[in-house]
Design a protein around this motif. Structure first.
Motif, PDB file in Angstrom:
ATOM      1  N   UNK A   1      20.121 -19.595 -21.912  1.00 38.63           N
ATOM      2  CA  UNK A   1      18.711 -19.244 -21.989  1.00 38.63           C
ATOM      3  C   UNK A   1      18.470 -17.916 -22.668  1.00 38.63           C
ATOM      4  N   UNK A   2      17.179 -17.570 -22.777  1.00 37.72           N
ATOM      5  CA  UNK A   2      16.785 -16.352 -23.499  1.00 37.72           C
ATOM      6  C   UNK A   2      16.679 -15.136 -22.596  1.00 37.72           C
ATOM      7  N   UNK A   3      17.019 -15.286 -21.294  1.00 36.61           N
ATOM      8  CA  UNK A   3      16.900 -14.173 -20.359  1.00 36.61           C
ATOM      9  C   UNK A   3      18.283 -13.645 -19.980  1.00 36.61           C
ATOM     10  N   UNK A   4      18.378 -12.325 -19.839  1.00 39.60           N
ATOM     11  CA  UNK A   4      19.562 -11.729 -19.244  1.00 39.60           C
ATOM     12  C   UNK A   4      19.466 -11.848 -17.724  1.00 39.60           C
ATOM     13  N   UNK A   5      20.593 -11.765 -17.060  1.00 39.29           N
ATOM     14  CA  UNK A   5      20.606 -11.858 -15.603  1.00 39.29           C
ATOM     15  C   UNK A   5      20.031 -10.584 -14.981  1.00 39.29           C
ATOM     16  N   UNK A   6      19.465 -10.715 -13.780  1.00 37.85           N
ATOM     17  CA  UNK A   6      18.947  -9.555 -13.047  1.00 37.85           C
ATOM     18  C   UNK A   6      18.787  -9.930 -11.584  1.00 37.85           C
ATOM     19  N   UNK A   7      18.655  -8.909 -10.753  1.00 35.69           N
ATOM     20  CA  UNK A   7      18.429  -9.110  -9.320  1.00 35.69           C
ATOM     21  C   UNK A   7      16.955  -8.847  -9.034  1.00 35.69           C
ATOM     22  N   UNK A   8      16.171  -9.887  -8.793  1.00 31.79           N
ATOM     23  CA  UNK A   8      14.723  -9.710  -8.651  1.00 31.79           C
ATOM     24  C   UNK A   8      14.317  -9.083  -7.320  1.00 31.79           C
ATOM     25  N   UNK A   9      13.201  -8.380  -7.362  1.00 33.83           N
ATOM     26  CA  UNK A   9      12.568  -7.813  -6.173  1.00 33.83           C
ATOM     27  C   UNK A   9      11.081  -8.133  -6.275  1.00 33.83           C
ATOM     28  N   UNK A  10      10.438  -8.569  -5.213  1.00 33.76           N
ATOM     29  CA  UNK A  10       8.995  -8.837  -5.295  1.00 33.76           C
ATOM     30  C   UNK A  10       8.214  -7.566  -5.613  1.00 33.76           C
ATOM     31  N   UNK A  11       7.161  -7.722  -6.377  1.00 34.92           N
ATOM     32  CA  UNK A  11       6.228  -6.613  -6.538  1.00 34.92           C
ATOM     33  C   UNK A  11       5.583  -6.332  -5.175  1.00 34.92           C
ATOM     34  N   UNK A  12       5.388  -5.066  -4.889  1.00 33.92           N
ATOM     35  CA  UNK A  12       4.772  -4.704  -3.611  1.00 33.92           C
ATOM     36  C   UNK A  12       3.725  -3.614  -3.850  1.00 33.92           C
ATOM     37  N   UNK A  13       2.516  -3.876  -3.379  1.00 35.93           N
ATOM     38  CA  UNK A  13       1.436  -2.903  -3.486  1.00 35.93           C
ATOM     39  C   UNK A  13       1.151  -2.316  -2.114  1.00 35.93           C
ATOM     40  N   UNK A  14       1.284  -1.001  -1.995  1.00 34.22           N
ATOM     41  CA  UNK A  14       1.004  -0.286  -0.752  1.00 34.22           C
ATOM     42  C   UNK A  14      -0.327   0.446  -0.914  1.00 34.22           C
ATOM     43  N   UNK A  15      -1.275   0.130  -0.047  1.00 29.65           N
ATOM     44  CA  UNK A  15      -2.636   0.634  -0.209  1.00 29.65           C
ATOM     45  C   UNK A  15      -3.132   1.332   1.050  1.00 29.65           C
ATOM     46  N   UNK A  16      -3.748   2.491   0.823  1.00 36.61           N
ATOM     47  CA  UNK A  16      -4.437   3.223   1.894  1.00 36.61           C
ATOM     48  C   UNK A  16      -5.899   3.347   1.501  1.00 36.61           C
ATOM     49  N   UNK A  17      -6.781   3.134   2.469  1.00 30.40           N
ATOM     50  CA  UNK A  17      -8.217   3.209   2.185  1.00 30.40           C
ATOM     51  C   UNK A  17      -8.953   3.769   3.386  1.00 30.40           C
ATOM     52  N   UNK A  18      -9.927   4.608   3.129  1.00 29.73           N
ATOM     53  CA  UNK A  18     -10.776   5.128   4.197  1.00 29.73           C
ATOM     54  C   UNK A  18     -12.177   5.304   3.642  1.00 29.73           C
ATOM     55  N   UNK A  19     -13.167   5.156   4.511  1.00 23.32           N
ATOM     56  CA  UNK A  19     -14.529   5.268   4.011  1.00 23.32           C
ATOM     57  C   UNK A  19     -15.559   5.285   5.114  1.00 23.32           C
ATOM     58  N   UNK A  20     -16.797   5.514   4.701  1.00 20.94           N
ATOM     59  CA  UNK A  20     -17.928   5.604   5.621  1.00 20.94           C
ATOM     60  C   UNK A  20     -19.031   4.681   5.119  1.00 20.94           C
ATOM     61  N   UNK A  21     -19.518   3.832   6.008  1.00 22.19           N
ATOM     62  CA  UNK A  21     -20.640   2.937   5.708  1.00 22.19           C
ATOM     63  C   UNK A  21     -21.809   3.322   6.592  1.00 22.19           C
ATOM     64  N   UNK A  22     -22.984   3.514   5.978  1.00 19.84           N
ATOM     65  CA  UNK A  22     -24.124   4.002   6.762  1.00 19.84           C
ATOM     66  C   UNK A  22     -25.438   3.438   6.229  1.00 19.84           C
ATOM     67  N   UNK A  23     -26.410   3.369   7.144  1.00 17.32           N
ATOM     68  CA  UNK A  23     -27.762   2.919   6.808  1.00 17.32           C
ATOM     69  C   UNK A  23     -28.764   3.845   7.481  1.00 17.32           C
ATOM     70  N   UNK A  24     -29.885   4.072   6.783  1.00 10.87           N
ATOM     71  CA  UNK A  24     -30.872   5.047   7.262  1.00 10.87           C
ATOM     72  C   UNK A  24     -32.280   4.454   7.189  1.00 10.87           C
ATOM     73  N   UNK A  25     -33.173   5.074   7.948  1.00 10.63           N
ATOM     74  CA  UNK A  25     -34.601   4.737   7.911  1.00 10.63           C
ATOM     75  C   UNK A  25     -34.825   3.233   8.107  1.00 10.63           C
ATOM     76  N   UNK A  26     -34.372   2.766   9.261  1.00 13.41           N
ATOM     77  CA  UNK A  26     -34.525   1.367   9.644  1.00 13.41           C
ATOM     78  C   UNK A  26     -33.888   0.432   8.614  1.00 13.41           C
TER      79      UNK A  26
END
Length: 375
Positions: A112-137
């Protein structure tokens, strides 16, 4: 006749198991947790190398209803604080990397057209913080979020030393930024209403780590686009999406005639006297013994990259803005959205070809300027 045969399956049986749990306290504080186990079909072909075909990811978050926990002013209708962390995985492409083809006439087998390799899954590490607010009724709403996300082991293909495709897991790319949303809901009367919302976001990305080979050496990773005329380069410490092009040949230093008159400024485009045309080769030109020739070093005495040596910008926008409006009359609604991206470079191959053949407005303006100057 073609004696080769090809067969394959396009189905994908990636499977997953998901577990979630939630705890709440007096309808004021909530804590969530989750765990996910994925089984990847594409990893099965690497079992003989000791590579697992299943991986686990987790996430957790917490929400606190501030208007229930504290005595806030009456004009604060609702306020909630949130925070979360999660890990999400992604498989490598569903491709047979070690495939071979056989010619049934000659009996020859082609790898085949690929060289050999040892695969690892892609991993996304996410941190999120926030404030949700409503005013005046609940008429005015405000939502602000900060996020910090890092993709690890991003899958890319590079060219190996044997000219075959070398799949790699390439390092760490981090994105962080803020998102802000402000909206107002105006109920004029029972028939008329207007709801408007403005969204703003800013994102900054950085390549924190690139691919290293088994000897610990970093490898330059590039991607050619626009038929090989533009190169996207992945350098540690730079931004994801940096674009490099091959520049015109330019004068490295100021050039004077025998009378001491300045005839070329450093950085001016070099025009070949024989052809009367500029050259796109990235050379820095110097005058030596009355003849122009390419310099070996730049103005600082350092070697320079000729092909794809000029940084042209980044393809990603730093800021995004949008303004939405919803107008209501009885049961009729009219929605209008204005969306914009601020920053980022856009490549127009059409414009480049028009410039090349001298039929664009830019080249027309340049000819008019040259004629005015008597050139």
């Amino acid at each position: 006749a073609n004696a080769n045969t090809t067969k394959g399956k396009s189905s994908n049986w990636d499977k997953a198991a998901l577990f979630t749990a939630q705890l709440g306290w007096k309808d004021m504080i909530y804590i969530d947790g989750s765990y996910r186990r994925d089984w990847y079909r594409a990893f099965k072909q690497f079992e003989y190398l000791g590579v697992d075909d299943n991986y686990g990811y987790f996430g957790f978050g917490a929400n606190a209803i501030l208007t229930s926990l504290f005595q806030l002013p009456e004009w604060v209708s609702y306020a909630k604080y949130r925070i979360s962390y999660s890990e999400v995985g992604n498989s490598i492409p569903n491709t047979v990397f070690n495939a071979v083809s056989e010619n049934f006439v000659t009996g020859s087998v082609t790898s085949g057209s690929y060289n050999s390799f040892l695969p690892i899954p892609e991993k996304t590490k996410s941190f999120e913080t926030g404030l949700e607010s409503q005013f005046f009724h609940n008429a005015l709403n405000l939502d602000i979020t900060y996020y910090n996300s890092a993709m690890h082991n991003s899958y890319l293909n590079i060219t190996g030393l044997n000219s075959k495709t070398q799949p790699v897991n390439s390092g760490v790319i981090r994105n962080q930024g803020v998102e802000l949303s402000v909206g107002y809901n105006w109920t004029i009367n029972r028939n008329w209403g207007w709801k408007t919302n403005v969204n703003f976001s800013y994102n900054h990305n950085k390549i924190e780590k690139t691919y290293t080979d088994k000897y610990g050496q970093s490898k330059e990773m590039v991607q050619d686009i626009a038929q090989g005329k533009i190169q996207v380069r992945y350098n540690e410490g730079d931004a994801y999406g940096d674009i490099y092009v091959t520049d015109f040949a330019r004068w490295r230093d100021d050039v004077y005639d025998n009378n001491g008159q300045l005839i070329h400024k450093a950085g001016d485009i070099f025009i070949d006297e024989g052809t009367g045309k500029p050259a796109i080769n990235g050379n820095l030109m110097v005058m030596k013994n009355g003849e122009a020739e390419p310099a070996k070093v730049d103005a600082n005495g350092k070697s320079y990259k000729k092909k794809f040596g000029k940084y042209a910008g980044n393809m990603n926008a730093d800021y995004q803005l949008s303004w939405s409006n919803n107008f209501r009359y009885k049961d009729f609604n009219l929605y209008i959205l204005i969306n914009g991206r601020i920053g980022g470079k856009v490549i127009s191959l059409t414009e480049a070809y028009l410039d090349r053949f001298g039929v664009s407005k830019r080249t027309g303006d340049a000819r008019a300027k040259s004629e005015k100057l008597g050139l």
